[in-house]
Design a protein around this motif. Sequence first.
Motif, PDB file in Angstrom:
ATOM      1  N   LYS A 324      -7.656   4.749   6.654  1.00  0.00           N
ATOM      2  CA  LYS A 324      -7.889   6.061   6.046  1.00  0.00           C
ATOM      3  C   LYS A 324      -6.923   7.117   6.570  1.00  0.00           C
ATOM      4  O   LYS A 324      -7.082   8.299   6.269  1.00  0.00           O
ATOM      5  CB  LYS A 324      -9.323   6.510   6.337  1.00  0.00           C
ATOM      6  CG  LYS A 324     -10.391   5.664   5.670  1.00  0.00           C
ATOM      7  CD  LYS A 324     -11.773   6.139   6.071  1.00  0.00           C
ATOM      8  CE  LYS A 324     -12.844   5.305   5.402  1.00  0.00           C
ATOM      9  NZ  LYS A 324     -14.198   5.693   5.826  1.00  0.00           N
ATOM     10  N   GLU A 327      -5.425   9.761   4.326  1.00  0.00           N
ATOM     11  CA  GLU A 327      -6.432  10.674   3.796  1.00  0.00           C
ATOM     12  C   GLU A 327      -6.846  11.721   4.830  1.00  0.00           C
ATOM     13  O   GLU A 327      -7.059  12.889   4.496  1.00  0.00           O
ATOM     14  CB  GLU A 327      -7.648   9.853   3.357  1.00  0.00           C
ATOM     15  CG  GLU A 327      -8.857  10.648   2.935  1.00  0.00           C
ATOM     16  CD  GLU A 327     -10.064   9.760   2.689  1.00  0.00           C
ATOM     17  OE1 GLU A 327     -11.186  10.296   2.698  1.00  0.00           O
ATOM     18  OE2 GLU A 327      -9.891   8.540   2.513  1.00  0.00           O
ATOM     19  N   LYS A 354       1.758   4.611   1.185  1.00  0.00           N
ATOM     20  CA  LYS A 354       0.648   4.888   2.102  1.00  0.00           C
ATOM     21  C   LYS A 354       0.738   4.060   3.381  1.00  0.00           C
ATOM     22  O   LYS A 354      -0.197   3.345   3.738  1.00  0.00           O
ATOM     23  CB  LYS A 354      -0.693   4.660   1.412  1.00  0.00           C
ATOM     24  CG  LYS A 354      -1.001   5.681   0.341  1.00  0.00           C
ATOM     25  CD  LYS A 354      -2.413   5.549  -0.165  1.00  0.00           C
ATOM     26  CE  LYS A 354      -2.729   6.649  -1.173  1.00  0.00           C
ATOM     27  NZ  LYS A 354      -4.124   6.554  -1.678  1.00  0.00           N
TER      28      LYS A 354
END
Length: 452
Positions: A324, A327, A354
């Motif tokens: 994550k 994010e 990412k």
Amino acid sequence: MGQLEFQAIVLAAGKGTRLPEILEGRPKCLLPIGPFPMIWYPLQLLQRHGFTEVIVVVQESEKSEIQQRLERLQLKLKLDYYSIPTDSECGTADSLRLVSDKIKSDVVVLSCDSIIEINLYPLLSKFREKDASVQLLLLESGKDQDVVMPGPKSKYKAEKDIIGYDKATSRVLFMASASDFEETVKLSGHLLRENPDMIISSSMLDAHVYIMKKWVVEYLAVTELLSAVKGELLPHIIKKQLLQPPAVPENDGASEYTAKPKVDDIFQFAVYTEMDKKIDKASVFNKEEKATSHPIRCYAYFADSKAFGLRVNNVRSFLSCNLKIFEIFPGLTGFTERELVSQSSSIKSTQITKCAVGDMTTISEKTSLNQNVIANGCTVQPKTRINNSVLMDGVTVEETVVIDNCIVGEKAVIKSGSVLKNCIIGPHFVVAAGTKKESVYLSNADGFMTID
């Protein structure tokens, strides 16, 4: 508020007993979360809130390595390292006891594995407003439940805290681990009678961020029976709120008892003096119930439900936090996503999305990488595919390898043609060419385990 009123302590002497598959003797606080070691996040949080000095408690055998790693990260903090013997069984309360002679003011205590998105200023202000003895940060739990666990399949039982608190004041009235009970939780009749509006919750996460009055650490210094903050110190202090404190004679503010107290009597340290009352009367924080009602006061601060927070103390939370990172990184650090990729690394791949990449890592062309953390000094050769995985420092991935949802330990080597899915690869392990494995743990220490 910050450095002027509080001292900061980061506890980083844990041995990572719940992370043996990926540590194998390495410092837990240096595990990668994105491109930075775990301990960088609480330190950077303190730096952003105006702290300039931090006491860091580490194991003696790990001090040099941790110090060198943090020096390379160029934090603008003066770090005062305090080391404990590596062979000692030292809990978090023990660590505070060992540094008690360095404590000159109220303290902010963070664990090195607390990865939290929080503004500390409201937390510190609420501590002053409530005139709390201890204040703990609570977040919604379950932030790590959305990952597929690598390694052999096993039943996962999430750790849960049972916390009772007053809804109106947020005063903590009961605290225990769910593992301490089988099916039912027994509460004292006195507690329920005195607090009819108490809420009992098992859905909150103790973030291991504590604000403490100076006297709490002074009390620890003479009370050797308490070893852990969460499991022993907090429940002990919370229970003391239910006891009637001994009377203090009317005098000029001295904190003497009518009867001679025991050396480790908590009320000897928490007593509310005439001088305290004068300060309370003059304070701008006098809107709540008067702090003089009881000398011991434990409160919770509830973070916003959208705020991210995890304690990275097992494989699930380690993987979840890393996957994550794109994010949560801006909220955690105030940095942009660009900071997730080191400028010192060579990345020739045109199919990389990412991904966080540490220092001095080489990623060749003709590679496909999606949602990975690739730490420092790694090498990824051509014709590889890596998805949803964490590669720790010094990993080598040879040509035509496929890695999916795996954790690859420090300086491991994945030989050409290997296909790994949902696996944990221990540090320094060499995966032979052409290996095809799913849901296994490969390690030099224990060989490997497969599911039945």
